[in-house]
Design a protein around this motif. Structure first.
Motif, PDB file in Angstrom:
ATOM      1  N   ARG A 275      18.972  38.434 -47.911  1.00 26.58           N
ATOM      2  CA  ARG A 275      19.896  39.179 -48.771  1.00 26.58           C
ATOM      3  C   ARG A 275      19.237  40.427 -49.333  1.00 26.58           C
ATOM      4  O   ARG A 275      18.145  40.358 -49.892  1.00 26.58           O
TER       5      ARG A 275
ATOM      6  N   LEU B 207      25.404  30.992 -46.834  1.00 25.97           N
ATOM      7  CA  LEU B 207      24.970  30.384 -45.582  1.00 25.97           C
ATOM      8  C   LEU B 207      23.808  29.428 -45.827  1.00 25.97           C
ATOM      9  O   LEU B 207      23.700  28.383 -45.197  1.00 25.97           O
TER      10      LEU B 207
ATOM     11  N   TYR C 180      15.019  31.933 -47.984  1.00 31.72           N
ATOM     12  CA  TYR C 180      15.963  31.844 -46.865  1.00 31.72           C
ATOM     13  C   TYR C 180      17.354  32.139 -47.398  1.00 31.72           C
ATOM     14  O   TYR C 180      18.351  31.529 -47.012  1.00 31.72           O
ATOM     15  N   ASP C 181      17.393  33.094 -48.355  1.00 28.51           N
ATOM     16  CA  ASP C 181      18.654  33.465 -48.970  1.00 28.51           C
ATOM     17  C   ASP C 181      19.289  34.536 -48.095  1.00 28.51           C
ATOM     18  O   ASP C 181      18.778  35.656 -48.005  1.00 28.51           O
ATOM     19  N   LEU C 182      20.415  34.218 -47.441  1.00 30.55           N
ATOM     20  CA  LEU C 182      20.903  35.106 -46.394  1.00 30.55           C
ATOM     21  C   LEU C 182      22.177  35.827 -46.753  1.00 30.55           C
ATOM     22  O   LEU C 182      23.000  35.345 -47.519  1.00 30.55           O
ATOM     23  N   ASN C 183      22.344  36.961 -46.125  1.00 30.81           N
ATOM     24  CA  ASN C 183      23.620  37.661 -46.080  1.00 30.81           C
ATOM     25  C   ASN C 183      24.519  36.910 -45.115  1.00 30.81           C
ATOM     26  O   ASN C 183      24.319  35.744 -44.848  1.00 30.81           O
ATOM     27  N   LEU C 184      25.506  37.634 -44.570  1.00 25.21           N
ATOM     28  CA  LEU C 184      26.317  37.016 -43.530  1.00 25.21           C
ATOM     29  C   LEU C 184      25.602  37.154 -42.188  1.00 25.21           C
ATOM     30  O   LEU C 184      24.638  37.898 -42.060  1.00 25.21           O
ATOM     31  N   LEU C 185      26.129  36.469 -41.173  1.00 15.86           N
ATOM     32  CA  LEU C 185      25.561  36.558 -39.828  1.00 15.86           C
ATOM     33  C   LEU C 185      25.843  37.945 -39.266  1.00 15.86           C
ATOM     34  O   LEU C 185      26.901  38.515 -39.499  1.00 15.86           O
ATOM     35  N   SER C 186      24.850  38.455 -38.526  1.00 20.18           N
ATOM     36  CA  SER C 186      25.047  39.816 -38.026  1.00 20.18           C
ATOM     37  C   SER C 186      25.543  39.780 -36.581  1.00 20.18           C
ATOM     38  O   SER C 186      25.217  38.885 -35.813  1.00 20.18           O
ATOM     39  N   TYR C 187      26.355  40.750 -36.218  1.00 21.94           N
ATOM     40  CA  TYR C 187      27.010  40.735 -34.907  1.00 21.94           C
ATOM     41  C   TYR C 187      26.243  41.443 -33.816  1.00 21.94           C
ATOM     42  O   TYR C 187      26.589  41.367 -32.669  1.00 21.94           O
TER      43      TYR C 187
ATOM     44  N   ASN D 238      31.417  33.363 -40.472  1.00 21.64           N
ATOM     45  CA  ASN D 238      31.356  34.329 -41.581  1.00 21.64           C
ATOM     46  C   ASN D 238      32.603  34.253 -42.446  1.00 21.64           C
ATOM     47  O   ASN D 238      32.525  34.309 -43.682  1.00 21.64           O
TER      48      ASN D 238
ATOM     49  N   ARG E  85      21.758  35.707 -35.574  1.00 21.93           N
ATOM     50  CA  ARG E  85      20.746  36.311 -36.429  1.00 21.93           C
ATOM     51  C   ARG E  85      21.342  36.695 -37.777  1.00 21.93           C
ATOM     52  O   ARG E  85      22.541  36.950 -37.891  1.00 21.93           O
TER      53      ARG E  85
ATOM     54  N   TYR F  21      19.960  38.470 -41.907  1.00 19.35           N
ATOM     55  CA  TYR F  21      18.889  39.113 -42.658  1.00 19.35           C
ATOM     56  C   TYR F  21      18.825  38.527 -44.051  1.00 19.35           C
ATOM     57  O   TYR F  21      19.827  38.075 -44.594  1.00 19.35           O
TER      58      TYR F  21
END
Lengths: 213, 526
Positions: free
Chosen positions: B346, B120, A205-212, B110, B342, B344
């Motif tokens: 990494r 996050l 559950y390693d995430l990037n930033l939230l997507s728009y 963000n 939402r 994704y």
């Protein structure tokens, strides 16, 4: 109740207003939309669906085919059907509406043309109309599909190949496989809408930033 | 009539579809199989015998409760031609406004993420997991450094968005027309007036007994209270959700409230539910989310400082941290105008198989969110039951208080209802407050967004929430807000600034909710 979409041509809305449209202060409160059915014989109306856009009251008139000798007549089949209980507020303003032939005041067989009369007495709205108008006629009772020739006239059975030693009987295997397939189809068909509850992807559950988007 | 019959069959089909995935369906199937052993079930009349068995063993009642529960949340039938976004919110401009508001929240989260260089989400190392497991029941003793965190938004930011909400098809001209809104909300939603509210809240009338009025020490209990408690016990024995909902309209006795609310919300603590809660707890231990810090900060800022709720600090963490991991909450977005954020995994940006929701339940907490849970701690001390009750209250009611929608219980309608009631029945007060730059909604908004939690005394708050459950509507919040202004009207007429008006209305802890509501609705001479 099956229904078939009737291809229709929706003419542009015509505003009915007393006096000169350009110089008058107020906005028109009555609009008329004509719906024609080119290339379609007179049909029996089953259902009309549309998306409302701030229309308060709707009346529908149909022009019905009576016979070759008499002129087709206009008949009101829906009078002042209320779409917005309070014309000044948003209730019902953008709802999806479906009108069936059972709600009509008269018999709606042999329809040649439709006329929708939209009324919005409140001066608060800048414009009003109905969108996504679709007209349906009664669908056929049983599907009249034509089958390909080879399906309705199956070829004569071929001689099955002789059984090879040591291998299981193919017809038995195929019937078992068929049973298993039927079971999996049943399980698939009765799939529950219950979520499993996992929020991660394979434990990650390693995430990037939230997507728009 | 043909239309009604076809609506009914469509409703039944949709209801069966909804219930098919539930625990109750599996239980009913098991019960039906088990009942075949019984001697009174005959093969010739199998269907009728099983139906009779369900009736007598109480399973039919459970099914009734489940159907009633589903209908309370979302009325059926749903027109199949309607696209899903229309079910979330029918008005296009409100959907757009909600979308822009959400985008702002995401940007804020963000930027907090990048500024503080905190991910996050992160998997906890084993040592940290063990530590958290040991400390699970006393997370309040933790004092992490939260000074850099700020709440994503506060109610007043949300109010500014609602004030700027405009319908592009509406005559928003400068000239004063017959429908000019003198308040802050400028969208023409349909709200009820007092005659309609009197019809809706008929059980709050002067001639009907109420808890909160007719159980005060001066009134002998034989007149109302004893009989009311007896009826309440009977309702609990019958285990009927609809009867319980009707019953709590007159208030719920303190001793019966926990069970009555659980019955209305159709919550029964099955072993599966306790296991589910334990699973959520495991998720909390394994992954650390940025949202957790926001929750910590919120609890420390609000509930911990409150005289009534600071004792429940540990419970609040146990509920809210698990709430963030609960993916079953995602299903309420079908009828919520909001959408879950939402993200994704990494390195897999844009690849659909690696798309996830963040937080897992799709709800980003704001300043004051923990106050939705705090009053429930007085009723339930078992964490998994407390959790279930809060989750059900959230997906039925509280979500409407912080999303933009045209629903009659949505916050926009509540604000408009409040302003309209005040303008119509207290025009002098409304005019005076407007003139001094103290628009009444600016003061009452925070009360309504929190459903008055933290502003009223706890016993009064629970009496108010009894009526929210009883009437399945949040409109009572707007009526109470107007009633409070009516009560303090004399003092408010003398103030000359927004700050002074706020001061008059700063302390609501001495107010008695039911007399205020009764007087405003039924006893005010207009």
């Amino acid at each position: 109740m099956s229904r078939v979409l009737v291809p229709c041509h929706v003419k542009g809305t015509v505003a009915l207003q007393v006096g000169d449209v350009r110089t008058a202060q107020g906005r028109p409160g009555v609009l008329v939309i004509d719906v024609t059915f080119p290339c379609v014989a007179p049909f029996e109306l089953q259902e009309i669906t549309f998306k409302n856009y701030y229309t308060a009251f709707l009346s529908i008139r149909v022009r019905q085919y009576t016979s070759i000798h008499t002129q087709a007549k206009w008949v009101t089949c829906l009078r002042d059907h209320c779409l917005m209980p309070d014309p000044h507020s948003e209730e019902g303003a953008q709802e999806y509406v479906s009108l069936s032939k059972h709600q009509m005041l008269c018999d709606v067989g042999r329809v040649l043309e439709l006329r929708l009369i939209l009324r919005q007495p409140s001066p608060l709205w800048l414009s009003f109309t109905v969108e996504e108008l679709q007209v349906y006629q009664q669908g056929a009772k049983s599907p009249s599909m034509t089958f390909p020739k080879w399906l309705s006239h199956p070829a004569p059975c071929e001689q099955p190949a002789p059984l090879v030693e040591g291998f299981p009987d193919p017809s038995k295997v195929s019937s078992e496989v068929q049973q298993m397939w039927a079971l999996t189809e049943m399980v698939r068909a009765s799939r529950t809408s219950r979520r499993i509850g996992r929020f991660d992807v394979d434990g990650c559950y390693d995430l990037n930033l939230l997507s728009y988007t | 009539m043909w239309q009604e019959e076809s609506d009914l069959s469509l409703s039944i089909a949709q209801m069966v579809q909804k219930l098919k995935g539930s625990n109750l369906y599996a239980q009913l199937e098991r019960q039906a199989w088990a009942s075949l052993q019984r001697t009174d079930i005959k093969l010739e009349s199998l269907k009728e015998d099983i139906k009779r068995f369900f009736k007598t063993s109480g399973w039919e009642k459970k099914l009734q409760n489940a159907v009633y529960s589903e209908l309370s949340v979302f009325p059926l039938p749903i027109n199949p031609a309607v696209p899903p976004e229309h079910l979330k919110e029918p008005l296009v401009y409100m959907r757009k406004a909600q979308g822009s508001w959400e985008k702002r929240i995401l940007k804020s989260l963000n930027s907090m993420c990048t500024e503080l260089s905190i991910p996050l989400a992160r998997k906890r190392p084993i040592g940290e997991q063990k530590e958290l497991l040991n400390k699970w029941n006393e997370m309040g003793t933790d004092e992490p450094d939260l000074s850099h965190f700020r709440p994503v938004y506060a109610p007043k930011d949300f109010l500014e968005v609602l004030i700027n909400l405009r319908n592009p098809n509406y005559e928003n001209g400068d000239s004063l027309g017959f429908r000019t809104h003198l308040g802050l909300i400028q969208v023409p939603l349909k709200v009820k007036d007092i005659p309609e509210l009197k019809e809706l809240f008929v059980e709050l009338g002067l001639t009907t007994g109420q808890l909160g009025i007719d159980d005060s020490t001066q009134v002998p209990p034989e007149l109302f209270e004893n009989e009311h408690v007896r009826i309440g016990q009977k309702v609990l024995v019958e285990q009927d959700s609809a009867a319980a909902q009707q019953y709590v309209r007159q208030g719920s006795p303190t001793a019966l409230r926990a069970e009555l609310w659980a019955l209305i919300l159709n919550i029964s603590s099955q072993p599966e539910d306790i296991l589910y809660y334990e699973q959520l707890k495991t998720n909390v231990i394994q992954h650390d989310l940025l949202v957790d810090s926001l929750i910590y900060k919120d609890v420390k800022l609000t509930a911990s400082n409150d005289d009534y709720y600071f004792v429940f600090e540990d419970y609040l963490y146990q509920v809210l941290l698990c709430f963030s991991r609960d993916t079953s909450v995602l299903s309420h977005f079908a009828y919520n105008s909001a959408s879950p954020p939402r993200s994704y995994i990494r390195g897999k940006l844009g690849i659909e198989e690696y798309a996830v929701f963040y937080p897992p339940n799709g709800v980003i907490p704001f300043h004051g969110f923990s106050m939705y849970v705090a009053p429930l701690c007085f009723l339930y001390n078992e964490p998994s039951k407390l959790y279930q009750i809060f989750r059900e209250m959230y997906v039925r009611f509280f979500f409407r208080l912080h999303s933009i929608s045209s629903h009659p219980s949505g916050i926009v309608s509540l604000c408009l209802l409040f302003e309209t009631l005040l303008q119509t029945y207290l025009p002098q007060l409304f005019y005076h407050l407007r003139e001094i730059g103290a628009q009444p909604l600016r003061i009452s908004f925070k009360w309504m967004v929190r459903a008055f939690s933290g502003y009223l005394a706890t016993d009064q708050l629970l009496l108010l929430w009894d009526r929210i459950l009883g009437y399945n509507s949040l409109e009572i919040l707007a009526v109470l807000a107007a009633a409070v202004f009516a009560f303090r009207a004399v003092n408010l007429m003398e103030v000359t600034s927004l700050a002074a008006a706020e001061a008059v209305l700063a302390d609501l802890s001495t107010l008695k909710v039911m007399p205020l509501l009764q007087i405003f609705l039924f006893a005010t001479v207009t």
